[in-house]
Design a protein around this motif. Structure first.
Motif, PDB file in Angstrom:
ATOM      1  N   ASN A 286      -7.854  -7.294  13.288  1.00 39.04           N
ATOM      2  CA  ASN A 286      -8.207  -8.573  13.918  1.00 39.04           C
ATOM      3  C   ASN A 286      -7.964  -9.671  12.899  1.00 39.04           C
ATOM      4  OD1 ASN A 286      -9.329 -10.807  15.175  1.00 39.04           O
ATOM      5  ND2 ASN A 286     -11.111  -9.685  15.956  1.00 39.04           N
ATOM      6  N   LYS A 287      -6.972 -10.468  13.158  1.00 38.96           N
ATOM      7  CA  LYS A 287      -6.570 -11.507  12.195  1.00 38.96           C
ATOM      8  C   LYS A 287      -7.637 -12.593  12.082  1.00 38.96           C
ATOM      9  CE  LYS A 287      -2.521 -14.451  11.206  1.00 38.96           C
ATOM     10  NZ  LYS A 287      -3.116 -15.787  11.291  1.00 38.96           N
ATOM     11  N   GLY A 288      -8.300 -12.889  13.203  1.00 47.52           N
ATOM     12  CA  GLY A 288      -9.354 -13.901  13.178  1.00 47.52           C
ATOM     13  C   GLY A 288      -8.824 -15.306  13.307  1.00 47.52           C
ATOM     14  N   SER A 289      -7.535 -15.451  13.485  1.00 47.11           N
ATOM     15  CA  SER A 289      -6.919 -16.769  13.679  1.00 47.11           C
ATOM     16  C   SER A 289      -5.662 -16.569  14.515  1.00 47.11           C
ATOM     17  CB  SER A 289      -6.583 -17.432  12.332  1.00 47.11           C
ATOM     18  OG  SER A 289      -5.660 -16.636  11.607  1.00 47.11           O
ATOM     19  N   GLU A 290      -5.082 -17.686  14.933  1.00 48.69           N
ATOM     20  CA  GLU A 290      -3.912 -17.621  15.817  1.00 48.69           C
ATOM     21  C   GLU A 290      -2.692 -17.090  15.061  1.00 48.69           C
ATOM     22  OE1 GLU A 290      -1.293 -20.596  18.675  1.00 48.69           O
ATOM     23  OE2 GLU A 290      -3.193 -21.265  17.826  1.00 48.69           O
ATOM     24  N   TRP A 291      -1.925 -16.286  15.772  1.00 51.74           N
ATOM     25  CA  TRP A 291      -0.688 -15.752  15.214  1.00 51.74           C
ATOM     26  C   TRP A 291       0.429 -16.753  15.420  1.00 51.74           C
ATOM     27  CZ3 TRP A 291       0.097 -10.787  13.033  1.00 51.74           C
ATOM     28  CH2 TRP A 291      -1.037  -9.963  12.978  1.00 51.74           C
ATOM     29  N   GLU A 292       1.140 -17.087  14.370  1.00 49.56           N
ATOM     30  CA  GLU A 292       2.271 -17.989  14.468  1.00 49.56           C
ATOM     31  C   GLU A 292       3.420 -17.287  15.177  1.00 49.56           C
ATOM     32  OE1 GLU A 292       2.258 -21.112  13.549  1.00 49.56           O
ATOM     33  OE2 GLU A 292       0.252 -21.063  12.635  1.00 49.56           O
ATOM     34  N   ASP A 293       4.219 -18.064  15.888  1.00 51.78           N
ATOM     35  CA  ASP A 293       5.405 -17.493  16.513  1.00 51.78           C
ATOM     36  C   ASP A 293       6.382 -17.025  15.418  1.00 51.78           C
ATOM     37  OD1 ASP A 293       4.271 -18.180  18.863  1.00 51.78           O
ATOM     38  OD2 ASP A 293       5.607 -19.866  19.288  1.00 51.78           O
ATOM     39  N   GLY A 294       7.063 -15.958  15.716  1.00 52.17           N
ATOM     40  CA  GLY A 294       8.044 -15.463  14.752  1.00 52.17           C
ATOM     41  C   GLY A 294       8.234 -13.958  14.846  1.00 52.17           C
ATOM     42  N   LEU A 295       9.101 -13.458  14.018  1.00 51.59           N
ATOM     43  CA  LEU A 295       9.416 -12.029  13.989  1.00 51.59           C
ATOM     44  C   LEU A 295       8.622 -11.390  12.842  1.00 51.59           C
ATOM     45  CD1 LEU A 295      11.231  -9.888  15.367  1.00 51.59           C
ATOM     46  CD2 LEU A 295      12.911 -10.324  13.547  1.00 51.59           C
ATOM     47  N   TYR A 296       7.825 -10.388  13.178  1.00 45.87           N
ATOM     48  CA  TYR A 296       6.974  -9.725  12.199  1.00 45.87           C
ATOM     49  C   TYR A 296       7.507  -8.293  11.946  1.00 45.87           C
ATOM     50  CZ  TYR A 296       3.548 -13.462  12.853  1.00 45.87           C
ATOM     51  OH  TYR A 296       2.916 -14.692  12.927  1.00 45.87           O
ATOM     52  N   SER A 297       7.126  -7.770  10.801  1.00 46.13           N
ATOM     53  CA  SER A 297       7.515  -6.401  10.448  1.00 46.13           C
ATOM     54  C   SER A 297       6.259  -5.591  10.160  1.00 46.13           C
ATOM     55  CB  SER A 297       8.427  -6.403   9.227  1.00 46.13           C
ATOM     56  OG  SER A 297       8.768  -5.082   8.857  1.00 46.13           O
ATOM     57  N   LEU A 298       6.157  -4.463  10.844  1.00 52.21           N
ATOM     58  CA  LEU A 298       5.049  -3.533  10.623  1.00 52.21           C
ATOM     59  C   LEU A 298       5.564  -2.414   9.719  1.00 52.21           C
ATOM     60  CD1 LEU A 298       3.640  -0.640  11.612  1.00 52.21           C
ATOM     61  CD2 LEU A 298       2.151  -2.581  11.189  1.00 52.21           C
ATOM     62  N   GLU A 299       4.957  -2.187   8.534  1.00 49.97           N
ATOM     63  CA  GLU A 299       5.412  -1.185   7.570  1.00 49.97           C
ATOM     64  C   GLU A 299       4.276  -0.202   7.273  1.00 49.97           C
ATOM     65  OE1 GLU A 299       8.351  -4.354   5.227  1.00 49.97           O
ATOM     66  OE2 GLU A 299       6.513  -3.613   4.270  1.00 49.97           O
ATOM     67  N   VAL A 300       4.658   1.087   7.148  1.00 49.52           N
ATOM     68  CA  VAL A 300       3.675   2.135   6.876  1.00 49.52           C
ATOM     69  C   VAL A 300       4.005   2.762   5.500  1.00 49.52           C
ATOM     70  CG1 VAL A 300       2.585   4.257   7.708  1.00 49.52           C
ATOM     71  CG2 VAL A 300       3.540   2.611   9.362  1.00 49.52           C
ATOM     72  N   TYR A 301       2.989   2.916   4.623  1.00 46.22           N
ATOM     73  CA  TYR A 301       3.183   3.429   3.263  1.00 46.22           C
ATOM     74  C   TYR A 301       2.171   4.533   2.941  1.00 46.22           C
ATOM     75  CZ  TYR A 301       5.918  -0.816   2.399  1.00 46.22           C
ATOM     76  OH  TYR A 301       6.860  -1.823   2.463  1.00 46.22           O
ATOM     77  N   THR A 302       2.573   5.382   1.984  1.00 44.54           N
ATOM     78  CA  THR A 302       1.644   6.318   1.349  1.00 44.54           C
ATOM     79  C   THR A 302       2.248   6.763   0.022  1.00 44.54           C
ATOM     80  OG1 THR A 302       0.285   8.302   1.609  1.00 44.54           O
ATOM     81  CG2 THR A 302       2.555   8.453   2.368  1.00 44.54           C
ATOM     82  N   ASP A 303       1.414   6.994  -0.949  1.00 42.41           N
ATOM     83  CA  ASP A 303       1.845   7.491  -2.283  1.00 42.41           C
ATOM     84  C   ASP A 303       2.992   6.675  -2.877  1.00 42.41           C
ATOM     85  OD1 ASP A 303      -0.051   9.471  -2.079  1.00 42.41           O
ATOM     86  OD2 ASP A 303       1.367  11.016  -1.394  1.00 42.41           O
ATOM     87  N   GLY A 304       3.009   5.374  -2.606  1.00 44.38           N
ATOM     88  CA  GLY A 304       4.014   4.500  -3.211  1.00 44.38           C
ATOM     89  C   GLY A 304       5.370   4.515  -2.535  1.00 44.38           C
ATOM     90  N   TYR A 305       5.526   5.127  -1.387  1.00 39.52           N
ATOM     91  CA  TYR A 305       6.809   5.083  -0.665  1.00 39.52           C
ATOM     92  C   TYR A 305       6.550   4.693   0.800  1.00 39.52           C
ATOM     93  CZ  TYR A 305       5.540   9.768   1.073  1.00 39.52           C
ATOM     94  OH  TYR A 305       4.901  10.831   1.664  1.00 39.52           O
ATOM     95  N   LYS A 306       7.631   4.226   1.438  1.00 42.21           N
ATOM     96  CA  LYS A 306       7.520   3.755   2.826  1.00 42.21           C
ATOM     97  C   LYS A 306       7.739   4.917   3.789  1.00 42.21           C
ATOM     98  CE  LYS A 306       9.436  -0.197   3.878  1.00 42.21           C
ATOM     99  NZ  LYS A 306      10.451  -1.229   4.264  1.00 42.21           N
ATOM    100  N   MET A 307       6.820   5.066   4.743  1.00 49.73           N
ATOM    101  CA  MET A 307       6.927   6.124   5.748  1.00 49.73           C
ATOM    102  C   MET A 307       7.736   5.691   6.966  1.00 49.73           C
ATOM    103  SD  MET A 307       2.983   7.507   5.707  1.00 49.73           S
ATOM    104  CE  MET A 307       3.263   8.638   7.060  1.00 49.73           C
ATOM    105  N   GLY A 308       7.772   4.423   7.191  1.00 52.02           N
ATOM    106  CA  GLY A 308       8.505   3.922   8.365  1.00 52.02           C
ATOM    107  C   GLY A 308       8.164   2.462   8.621  1.00 52.02           C
ATOM    108  N   SER A 309       8.859   1.852   9.551  1.00 53.97           N
ATOM    109  CA  SER A 309       8.611   0.438   9.877  1.00 53.97           C
ATOM    110  C   SER A 309       9.087   0.133  11.297  1.00 53.97           C
ATOM    111  CB  SER A 309       9.309  -0.471   8.864  1.00 53.97           C
ATOM    112  OG  SER A 309      10.723  -0.304   8.958  1.00 53.97           O
ATOM    113  N   LYS A 310       8.583  -0.982  11.796  1.00 56.11           N
ATOM    114  CA  LYS A 310       9.011  -1.446  13.123  1.00 56.11           C
ATOM    115  C   LYS A 310       8.761  -2.941  13.224  1.00 56.11           C
ATOM    116  CE  LYS A 310       8.698  -0.524  18.054  1.00 56.11           C
ATOM    117  NZ  LYS A 310       8.156   0.368  19.099  1.00 56.11           N
ATOM    118  N   GLN A 311       9.648  -3.654  13.918  1.00 58.15           N
ATOM    119  CA  GLN A 311       9.483  -5.096  14.076  1.00 58.15           C
ATOM    120  C   GLN A 311       8.883  -5.401  15.438  1.00 58.15           C
ATOM    121  OE1 GLN A 311      13.436  -6.685  13.314  1.00 58.15           O
ATOM    122  NE2 GLN A 311      12.855  -7.142  11.185  1.00 58.15           N
TER     123      GLN A 311
END
Length: 315
Positions: A286-311
């Motif tokens: 919950n961000k608690g404020s309004e989300w600005e318009d735009g393209l966001y990237s969702l990234e997943v990490y563990t142990d210092g490496y990236k597991m995956g991502s999605k926009q």
């Protein structure tokens, strides 16, 4: 006339008896003198011969002494060479050093030596020469031993280098394998969904409008991985806007982690036990404020490496 004749006979008769006596004495004196002269001559001759014999003996003794001393000097030099060589080869030089000290004493002795003393010294020289010969044999033996040791040492070094090369190759192979295993054991996030949830709990898939977002819900599975061990994992997600800024709030569970040698912020985290069952994870933020318009990237990490991502897009 008779008287005159008698006188004449008396006057001219020779004294034969006295002359013979005188001649005998003279002969005796002459014989005695001759004997004395002969005896003196023999004595002088014998004394001269004895003197010559003493002189010859002295000369011979001095020559023998000079020759012997020269031999001692030469032996002393040879001893220095033998001591140095045997020490270099790792042999025992105690006996040679003792012989060297004895020779130095003999060379420093300046007293007159008689023939017996010279003979004794020559015997010592003979002993030193035998010692040098024995040490020549020892040096040859030590050279052979050192050659064998050098050969063995060279062989051992070669084998050691070969073993070291093999170990290095093995270590490199292990490192490569470990790297491959590490890469192969990295977890992957699959079927990533980013949903907008409104205040009534209704979910919408991207793209969605800012007013439709009360909180962001992220759902994904951890793909099967037969190489990865069963163990605890910290799974991190972060949401990055189109300006490269991470959406985070420490008060809501955000924090930092290391990635590519840099400290980065993450949006939310969850500690799990990875069990290789394609387990499904859900994150809500919950961000608690309004989300600005735009393209966001969702990234997943563990142990210092990236597991995956999605926009996803907010408009």
């Amino acid at each position: 006339m008779t008287e005159n004749t008698s006188n004449q006979e008396t006057k001219f008769e020779p004294p034969r008896r006295e002359t013979k006596k005188t001649n005998t004495k003279t002969t005796i004196v002459v014989v005695i003198l001759a004997v004395i002269i002969i005896v003196q001559g023999i004595k002088i001759y014998l004394d001269h011969q004895e003197s010559l014999a003493r002189e010859n003996l002295l000369v011979n003794t001095e020559q023998e002494l000079a020759t012997t001393m020269q031999k001692l000097t030469n032996i002393s030099r040879e001893l220095d060479e033998k001591i140095a060589e045997i020490e270099r080869l790792g042999g025992d030089v105690t006996e040679l050093e003792k012989a060297k000290a004895d020779i130095e004493k003999e060379l420093n002795d300046t007293k007159t030596r008689n023939r017996r003393a010279v003979a004794d010294l020559k015997d010592k020289v003979g002993g030193y020469e035998l010692l040098l010969k024995a040490k020549d044999e020892e040096i040859e033996r030590l050279k052979n031993v050192n050659t064998e040791l050098l050969t063995e040492n060279t062989t051992l070094k070669t084998e050691k280098n070969q073993l070291s090369d093999s170990l290095n190759q093995l270590n490199q192979s292990k490192e490569v394998l470990a790297g491959k295993v590490a890469i192969a054991s990295q977890l992957k996030a699959e079927n990533i969904q980013v949903l907008a949830v409104n205040s009534r709990g209704k979910e919408r898939e991207a793209p969605f409008k800012s007013r439709q977002i009360d909180k962001i819900r992220v759902i994904f599975n951890i793909a099967e991985n037969g190489v990865a061990p069963i163990e605890g994992k910290d799974i991190l997600v972060r949401i990055v806007d189109d300006q490269g800024q991470v959406i985070f709030d420490v008060a809501k569970g955000s924090g930092t982690f290391m990635y590519d040698g840099r400290e980065e912020f993450y949006t939310s985290s969850q500690e799990i036990l990875f069990d290789n069952t394609r387990q499904q994870l859900t994150f809500e933020y919950n961000k608690g404020s309004e989300w600005e318009d735009g393209l966001y990237s969702l990234e997943v990490y563990t142990d210092g490496y990236k597991m995956g991502s999605k926009q996803f897009e907010v408009k």
